[in-house]
Design a protein around this motif. Structure first.
Motif, PDB file in Angstrom:
ATOM      1  N   VAL A  24     -42.654  80.160  24.733  1.00 44.71           N
ATOM      2  CA  VAL A  24     -42.372  80.286  23.308  1.00 44.71           C
ATOM      3  C   VAL A  24     -41.282  79.307  22.872  1.00 44.71           C
ATOM      4  N   CYS A  25     -40.531  78.790  23.818  1.00 43.52           N
ATOM      5  CA  CYS A  25     -39.298  78.065  23.493  1.00 43.52           C
ATOM      6  C   CYS A  25     -39.570  76.662  22.955  1.00 43.52           C
ATOM      7  N   PRO A  26     -39.040  76.341  21.770  1.00 43.34           N
ATOM      8  CA  PRO A  26     -39.272  75.009  21.216  1.00 43.34           C
ATOM      9  C   PRO A  26     -38.544  73.913  21.987  1.00 43.34           C
ATOM     10  N   ALA A  27     -37.521  74.290  22.753  1.00 39.61           N
ATOM     11  CA  ALA A  27     -36.798  73.277  23.534  1.00 39.61           C
ATOM     12  C   ALA A  27     -37.481  73.031  24.879  1.00 39.61           C
ATOM     13  N   ARG A  81     -34.670  77.368  33.672  1.00 37.00           N
ATOM     14  CA  ARG A  81     -35.045  77.523  32.266  1.00 37.00           C
ATOM     15  C   ARG A  81     -33.817  77.377  31.365  1.00 37.00           C
ATOM     16  N   CYS A  94     -30.931  74.158  23.057  1.00 32.91           N
ATOM     17  CA  CYS A  94     -31.366  75.470  22.573  1.00 32.91           C
ATOM     18  C   CYS A  94     -30.949  75.656  21.119  1.00 32.91           C
ATOM     19  N   ILE A  95     -31.875  76.132  20.279  1.00 28.57           N
ATOM     20  CA  ILE A  95     -31.559  76.276  18.853  1.00 28.57           C
ATOM     21  C   ILE A  95     -31.114  77.700  18.514  1.00 28.57           C
ATOM     22  N   ARG A  96     -30.914  78.495  19.515  1.00 26.73           N
ATOM     23  CA  ARG A  96     -30.438  79.876  19.345  1.00 26.73           C
ATOM     24  C   ARG A  96     -31.370  80.702  18.463  1.00 26.73           C
ATOM     25  N   GLY A 140     -33.468  82.855  19.715  1.00 30.11           N
ATOM     26  CA  GLY A 140     -33.618  84.182  20.308  1.00 30.11           C
ATOM     27  C   GLY A 140     -35.060  84.585  20.569  1.00 30.11           C
ATOM     28  N   GLU A 141     -35.988  83.640  20.416  1.00 28.43           N
ATOM     29  CA  GLU A 141     -37.396  83.975  20.625  1.00 28.43           C
ATOM     30  C   GLU A 141     -37.671  84.364  22.073  1.00 28.43           C
ATOM     31  N   CYS A 142     -37.042  83.661  23.033  1.00 27.74           N
ATOM     32  CA  CYS A 142     -37.278  83.967  24.450  1.00 27.74           C
ATOM     33  C   CYS A 142     -36.974  85.435  24.721  1.00 27.74           C
ATOM     34  N   MET A 196     -30.555  85.999  25.994  1.00 28.18           N
ATOM     35  CA  MET A 196     -29.514  85.276  25.269  1.00 28.18           C
ATOM     36  C   MET A 196     -28.176  85.333  26.008  1.00 28.18           C
ATOM     37  N   ASN A 215     -28.453  81.948  27.670  1.00 25.99           N
ATOM     38  CA  ASN A 215     -28.413  80.791  26.755  1.00 25.99           C
ATOM     39  C   ASN A 215     -27.079  80.681  26.034  1.00 25.99           C
TER      40      ASN A 215
HETATM   41  S1  SF4 Z   1     -33.090  80.890  22.000  1.00 21.22           S
HETATM   42 FE1  SF4 Z   1     -34.536  80.902  23.729  1.00 21.22          FE
HETATM   43  S2  SF4 Z   1     -36.532  80.318  22.834  1.00 21.22           S
HETATM   44 FE2  SF4 Z   1     -34.936  79.753  21.322  1.00 21.22          FE
HETATM   45  S3  SF4 Z   1     -34.444  77.610  21.799  1.00 21.22           S
HETATM   46 FE3  SF4 Z   1     -32.969  78.860  22.923  1.00 21.22          FE
HETATM   47  S4  SF4 Z   1     -33.874  79.139  24.966  1.00 21.22           S
HETATM   48 FE4  SF4 Z   1     -35.528  78.421  23.596  1.00 21.22          FE
END
Ligand code: SF4
Ligand code: SF4
Ligand code: FES
Lengths: 314, 158
Positions: A212-215, A247, A255-257, A259-261, A272, A275
């Motif tokens: 799911v992670c965009p990064a 990961r 990471c764009i924070r 929280g999807e992961c 989180m 991350n």
């Molecule tokens: S919060 Fe999780 S899903 Fe979102 S960018 Fe960071 S590591 Fe990837």
């Protein structure tokens, strides 16, 4: 603080989004438009609208939680232009893909919609029928129903777009804080070791967090490679430790924070915690104020002569 | 595949070597850059300087080559301590490799501690080709430190 849902504006945005997508598909600006449609259980799912008629199936509501940008990687082949809709955090995810040079900006047409907050789809789905209606139609949602990331969001207005639907929302700076990391830091190393061991043991390695992670957008993931075999195929805390280290470290600084992961984890692991430690350290060590906002050169892709030295122990 | 089986075997050997016992000796994995620290270690050897035999050296082209995964992998497979050493800041053979490494390893060090690994088990040094004495001192000090700490907590076999 979570934003206040504005159901009326959301409804108008949905109408305007359909109209805009229809226009783009009709005049040939794009050959597909990436948005959400309603899935079998009422939750939005990703949807590529390919004809002007299909644009009528697009939805925009408080449940469009997951970011779409990663689906662009499915459209890498070819020259066609793709339309996409993003809100604030969705645009951060898109910017991540763009800054990582994973999709050409010229092949995109971005429709932005300023965001008044999103709800956690799973939580809303679990509500009794009347209450769910009150939430979705009346916009009366308690704070706990919002997505976690709305609580720390400092980018409700899209950062990338070609057309903006509706007016920008007030956009105050939000101090980025990492309370759970601070809590963990206060524990002893032994306690933390046990804590994280529990986390690794629980993981069933479904890879939803990576997917799911965009990064996490590499062409070939090193976790899928046989040689070198970074993560052994046997399951157990030891291999999962490697998985979670790889990961989290590979998205550190990118990471764009969102929280999807953590939200999609099949077994409820609070990812989180991992991350946020990197975000916190990067901001403290290198003075990056908004470490989750994509930059042209990310903090770990550069250096400064005056970085703290690390020679010797501790 | 042969390569990775060999690595697995070596890893098991490392792990079994570090089982605690009366005459337990820590295993310390050291990543040394080819141009400075590896040569420094070499000059410590040719200078016949006395140093403990706990350190297993892995030569890398530059400290910038050290992927943080290497370090976690070493701990995962039973190392009691890990050492990274490269050219002094400003002296990297590739100009800036060690500056990038410094950022990455700073973040890594803090993260390892967060995961519950004693930060004294992971050291970074800058050691030039002519600093044989410094290398011998580094080896002695980390060997003593890690020995006093005892075997690292490990997830191996879990
Ligand atoms: S919060 Fe999780 S899903 Fe979102 S960018 Fe960071 S590591 Fe990837
Ligand atoms: S989503 Fe959860 S269970 Fe699946 S791999 Fe990630 S941490 Fe493990
Ligand atoms: S060559 Fe020695 S650190 Fe880069």
């Amino acid at each position: 603080m979570p934003r206040k849902l504005d159901v009326k504006t959301l409804g108008q945005a949905q109408g305007a989004l359909r109209a805009e997508a229809r226009r783009l598909l009709t005049d040939g600006t794009v050959s597909v438009f990436l948005g959400h449609e309603e899935g079998w259980d009422g939750l939005p799912v990703a949807f590529f609208a390919a004809t002007p008629e299909e644009a009528g199936r697009l939805v925009w509501n408080p449940l469009v939680a997951f970011n779409l940008a990663k689906y662009l990687l499915d459209r890498l082949a070819g020259e066609e232009k793709v339309g996409i809709v993003v809100n604030g955090c969705g645009s951060l995810a898109l910017d991540r893909i763009l800054k990582d040079h994973r999709f050409p900006r010229e092949r995109l047409y971005v429709v932005g919609i300023p965001c008044t907050g999103l709800l956690d789809p799973e939580k809303v789905l679990a509500l009794p029928d009347e209450e769910r209606e009150r939430v979705l139609e009346g916009g009366e949602a308690g704070e706990d129903l919002y997505l976690k990331r709305c609580g720390w969001c400092d980018a409700p207005n899209p950062v990338v777009y070609d057309t903006l639907i509706g007016d920008p929302v007030p956009d105050e700076p939000v101090a980025q804080e990492y309370p759970r990391v601070v809590e963990l830091e206060a524990m002893t190393p032994e306690e933390r070791f046990e804590h994280f061991k529990g986390l690794y043991e629980k993981c069933i390695r479904c890879f939803a967090c990576r997917n799911v992670c965009p990064a996490c957008n590499c062409r070939e993931c090193s976790l899928d490679q046989w040689e070198p075999l970074w993560m052994g195929r046997s399951t157990g805390a030891s291999e999962q430790l490697m998985y979670h280290f790889i990961r989290a470290f590979d998205v550190a600084g990118r990471c764009i924070r969102c929280g999807e992961c953590e939200r999609v984890c099949s077994v409820g692991i609070p990812l989180m915690e991992l991350n946020d430690k990197f975000l916190k350290d990067i901001s403290e060590l290198f003075g990056v104020k908004r470490p989750h906002v994509p930059a042209d050169i990310e903090p770990l892709g550069q250096f400064a002569l005056e970085d703290p030295d690390l020679e010797g122990a501790v | 595949m042969a390569g990775s089986q060999a690595t697995e075997r070596q890893a098991r050997e490392v792990a079994s070597e570090s089982r605690p016992g009366a005459d337990w000796e820590p295993v310390i994995v050291a990543f040394l850059c080819n141009w400075c620290s590896y040569a420094g270690a070499d000059s410590a050897g040719t200078g016949r300087m006395v140093q403990p035999a706990n350190v297993r050296i892995i030569r890398v082209p530059c400290s910038g080559r050290v992927n943080p995964r290497f370090i976690v992998r070493a701990f995962q497979r039973g190392a009691d301590g890990v050492l990274v050493s490269g050219c002094h800041p400003g002296d990297c053979h590739y100009s800036t490799g060690n500056f990038y490494a410094r950022r990455r390893l700073l973040v890594l060090k803090s993260y390892l501690e967060y995961l519950g690994i004693d930060p004294r088990r992971f050291e970074t040094h800058w050691c030039s080709a002519s600093e044989g004495q410094k290398w011998a001192d580094i080896v002695r000090s980390i060997s003593e430190t890690v020995k006093a700490l005892g075997p690292a907590q490990t997830l191996a076999g879990l």
